[in-house]
Design a protein around this motif. Structure first.
Motif, PDB file in Angstrom:
ATOM      1  N   ARG A  93      85.758  17.679  78.143  1.00  0.00           N
ATOM      2  CA  ARG A  93      84.930  18.862  77.900  1.00  0.00           C
ATOM      3  C   ARG A  93      83.656  18.478  77.127  1.00  0.00           C
ATOM      4  O   ARG A  93      82.559  18.969  77.437  1.00  0.00           O
ATOM      5  CB  ARG A  93      85.742  19.893  77.112  1.00  0.00           C
ATOM      6  N   ALA A  94      83.780  17.603  76.135  1.00  0.00           N
ATOM      7  CA  ALA A  94      82.603  17.169  75.376  1.00  0.00           C
ATOM      8  C   ALA A  94      81.630  16.406  76.275  1.00  0.00           C
ATOM      9  O   ALA A  94      80.407  16.604  76.201  1.00  0.00           O
ATOM     10  CB  ALA A  94      83.038  16.298  74.194  1.00  0.00           C
ATOM     11  N   GLN A  95      82.167  15.553  77.152  1.00  0.00           N
ATOM     12  CA  GLN A  95      81.306  14.814  78.084  1.00  0.00           C
ATOM     13  C   GLN A  95      80.619  15.784  79.053  1.00  0.00           C
ATOM     14  O   GLN A  95      79.420  15.651  79.338  1.00  0.00           O
ATOM     15  CB  GLN A  95      82.135  13.793  78.858  1.00  0.00           C
ATOM     16  N   TYR A  96      81.349  16.780  79.539  1.00  0.00           N
ATOM     17  CA  TYR A  96      80.765  17.778  80.444  1.00  0.00           C
ATOM     18  C   TYR A  96      79.647  18.546  79.745  1.00  0.00           C
ATOM     19  O   TYR A  96      78.571  18.765  80.329  1.00  0.00           O
ATOM     20  CB  TYR A  96      81.865  18.736  80.926  1.00  0.00           C
ATOM     21  N   ASP A  97      79.892  18.980  78.512  1.00  0.00           N
ATOM     22  CA  ASP A  97      78.864  19.729  77.779  1.00  0.00           C
ATOM     23  C   ASP A  97      77.612  18.886  77.557  1.00  0.00           C
ATOM     24  O   ASP A  97      76.476  19.387  77.668  1.00  0.00           O
ATOM     25  CB  ASP A  97      79.423  20.205  76.431  1.00  0.00           C
ATOM     26  N   GLU A  98      77.800  17.606  77.269  1.00  0.00           N
ATOM     27  CA  GLU A  98      76.652  16.719  77.061  1.00  0.00           C
ATOM     28  C   GLU A  98      75.841  16.553  78.354  1.00  0.00           C
ATOM     29  O   GLU A  98      74.605  16.635  78.344  1.00  0.00           O
ATOM     30  CB  GLU A  98      77.158  15.358  76.575  1.00  0.00           C
ATOM     31  N   LEU A  99      76.538  16.345  79.479  1.00  0.00           N
ATOM     32  CA  LEU A  99      75.840  16.195  80.761  1.00  0.00           C
ATOM     33  C   LEU A  99      75.171  17.502  81.186  1.00  0.00           C
ATOM     34  O   LEU A  99      74.067  17.491  81.742  1.00  0.00           O
ATOM     35  CB  LEU A  99      76.810  15.724  81.842  1.00  0.00           C
ATOM     36  N   LYS A 100      75.808  18.639  80.917  1.00  0.00           N
ATOM     37  CA  LYS A 100      75.219  19.937  81.277  1.00  0.00           C
ATOM     38  C   LYS A 100      73.948  20.185  80.470  1.00  0.00           C
ATOM     39  O   LYS A 100      72.943  20.689  81.003  1.00  0.00           O
ATOM     40  CB  LYS A 100      76.229  21.052  81.031  1.00  0.00           C
ATOM     41  N   LEU A 101      73.966  19.830  79.201  1.00  0.00           N
ATOM     42  CA  LEU A 101      72.774  19.988  78.369  1.00  0.00           C
ATOM     43  C   LEU A 101      71.640  19.118  78.892  1.00  0.00           C
ATOM     44  O   LEU A 101      70.481  19.568  78.974  1.00  0.00           O
ATOM     45  CB  LEU A 101      73.113  19.630  76.917  1.00  0.00           C
ATOM     46  N   SER A 102      71.981  17.891  79.261  1.00  0.00           N
ATOM     47  CA  SER A 102      70.960  16.997  79.808  1.00  0.00           C
ATOM     48  C   SER A 102      70.388  17.563  81.116  1.00  0.00           C
ATOM     49  O   SER A 102      69.170  17.534  81.339  1.00  0.00           O
ATOM     50  CB  SER A 102      71.575  15.619  80.038  1.00  0.00           C
ATOM     51  N   TYR A 103      71.247  18.094  81.981  1.00  0.00           N
ATOM     52  CA  TYR A 103      70.795  18.672  83.249  1.00  0.00           C
ATOM     53  C   TYR A 103      69.925  19.899  83.001  1.00  0.00           C
ATOM     54  O   TYR A 103      68.880  20.084  83.644  1.00  0.00           O
ATOM     55  CB  TYR A 103      72.012  19.048  84.105  1.00  0.00           C
ATOM     56  N   ASP A 104      70.353  20.763  82.056  1.00  0.00           N
ATOM     57  CA  ASP A 104      69.555  21.963  81.761  1.00  0.00           C
ATOM     58  C   ASP A 104      68.180  21.594  81.213  1.00  0.00           C
ATOM     59  O   ASP A 104      67.199  22.292  81.489  1.00  0.00           O
ATOM     60  CB  ASP A 104      70.295  22.847  80.750  1.00  0.00           C
ATOM     61  N   ARG A 105      68.097  20.520  80.471  1.00  0.00           N
ATOM     62  CA  ARG A 105      66.792  20.084  79.979  1.00  0.00           C
ATOM     63  C   ARG A 105      65.911  19.603  81.126  1.00  0.00           C
ATOM     64  O   ARG A 105      64.695  19.798  81.101  1.00  0.00           O
ATOM     65  CB  ARG A 105      66.954  18.963  78.956  1.00  0.00           C
ATOM     66  N   MET A 106      66.537  18.948  82.136  1.00  0.00           N
ATOM     67  CA  MET A 106      65.736  18.444  83.258  1.00  0.00           C
ATOM     68  C   MET A 106      65.236  19.566  84.155  1.00  0.00           C
ATOM     69  O   MET A 106      64.153  19.472  84.717  1.00  0.00           O
ATOM     70  CB  MET A 106      66.564  17.458  84.090  1.00  0.00           C
ATOM     71  N   VAL A 107      66.003  20.628  84.301  1.00  0.00           N
ATOM     72  CA  VAL A 107      65.582  21.703  85.210  1.00  0.00           C
ATOM     73  C   VAL A 107      65.090  22.924  84.444  1.00  0.00           C
ATOM     74  O   VAL A 107      64.821  23.966  85.052  1.00  0.00           O
ATOM     75  CB  VAL A 107      66.735  22.116  86.150  1.00  0.00           C
ATOM     76  N   GLY A 108      64.950  22.808  83.147  1.00  0.00           N
ATOM     77  CA  GLY A 108      64.491  23.928  82.338  1.00  0.00           C
ATOM     78  C   GLY A 108      63.013  24.204  82.544  1.00  0.00           C
ATOM     79  O   GLY A 108      62.257  23.393  83.072  1.00  0.00           O
ATOM     80  N   PRO A 109      62.537  25.372  82.141  1.00  0.00           N
ATOM     81  CA  PRO A 109      61.141  25.774  82.370  1.00  0.00           C
ATOM     82  C   PRO A 109      60.128  24.872  81.670  1.00  0.00           C
ATOM     83  O   PRO A 109      59.070  24.578  82.217  1.00  0.00           O
ATOM     84  CB  PRO A 109      61.065  27.196  81.815  1.00  0.00           C
TER      85      PRO A 109
END
Length: 135
Positions: A93-109
């Motif tokens: 879960r911690a690894q998933y949250d870290e990767l999701k945050l990284s992805y959201d930063r890449m596709v964020g506005p």
């Protein structure tokens, strides 16, 4: 000749032995079948426990104790397995949250606006006019 003093009082206990009755049945009752049954005056006797019952009870208690101990040990083993799986889940879960945050930063506005400016697009700013759609 024995002489007793009238001043001396003796503590005399009552006779607790059964005294034969004058009809000759010697402290027994005659029941309806003609058999003689002894009288019981309020005495409650403990039931006799036979040795095979004690042995059987001991064996049953031993078996129940053995079953209880095996249940306790199996429960502890299952608890350890659950805790290991829970720790693995928390790591995933911690690894998933870290990767999701990284992805959201890449596709964020903010990242999209930065990439658009690098490619030469002009920011139009906020839309201040009301857009009217004609039908």
């Amino acid at each position: 000749m024995i002489v007793q003093s009238p001043l001396k009082k003796h503590d005399i206990r009552p006779n607790l032995r059964k005294v034969p009755s004058p009809n000759g049945n010697n402290g027994t009752q005659n029941n309806s079948k003609g058999n003689f049954a002894p009288k019981t005056k309020g005495k409650v006797s403990m039931p006799k426990i036979k040795p095979w019952k004690v042995i059987l009870g001991s064996i049953l208690i031993g078996i129940m104790g053995l079953l209880y101990l095996t249940h306790v040990f199996s429960t502890q083993q299952l608890l350890e397995e659950v805790q290991a799986i829970e720790a693995e889940y928390n790591r995933a879960r911690a690894q998933y949250d870290e990767l999701k945050l990284s992805y959201d930063r890449m596709v964020g506005p903010a990242d999209i606006y930065q990439k658009a400016e690098e490619q030469g697009f002009i920011n139009g700013g906020p839309a201040e006019e009301v857009i009217i759609i004609e039908e």
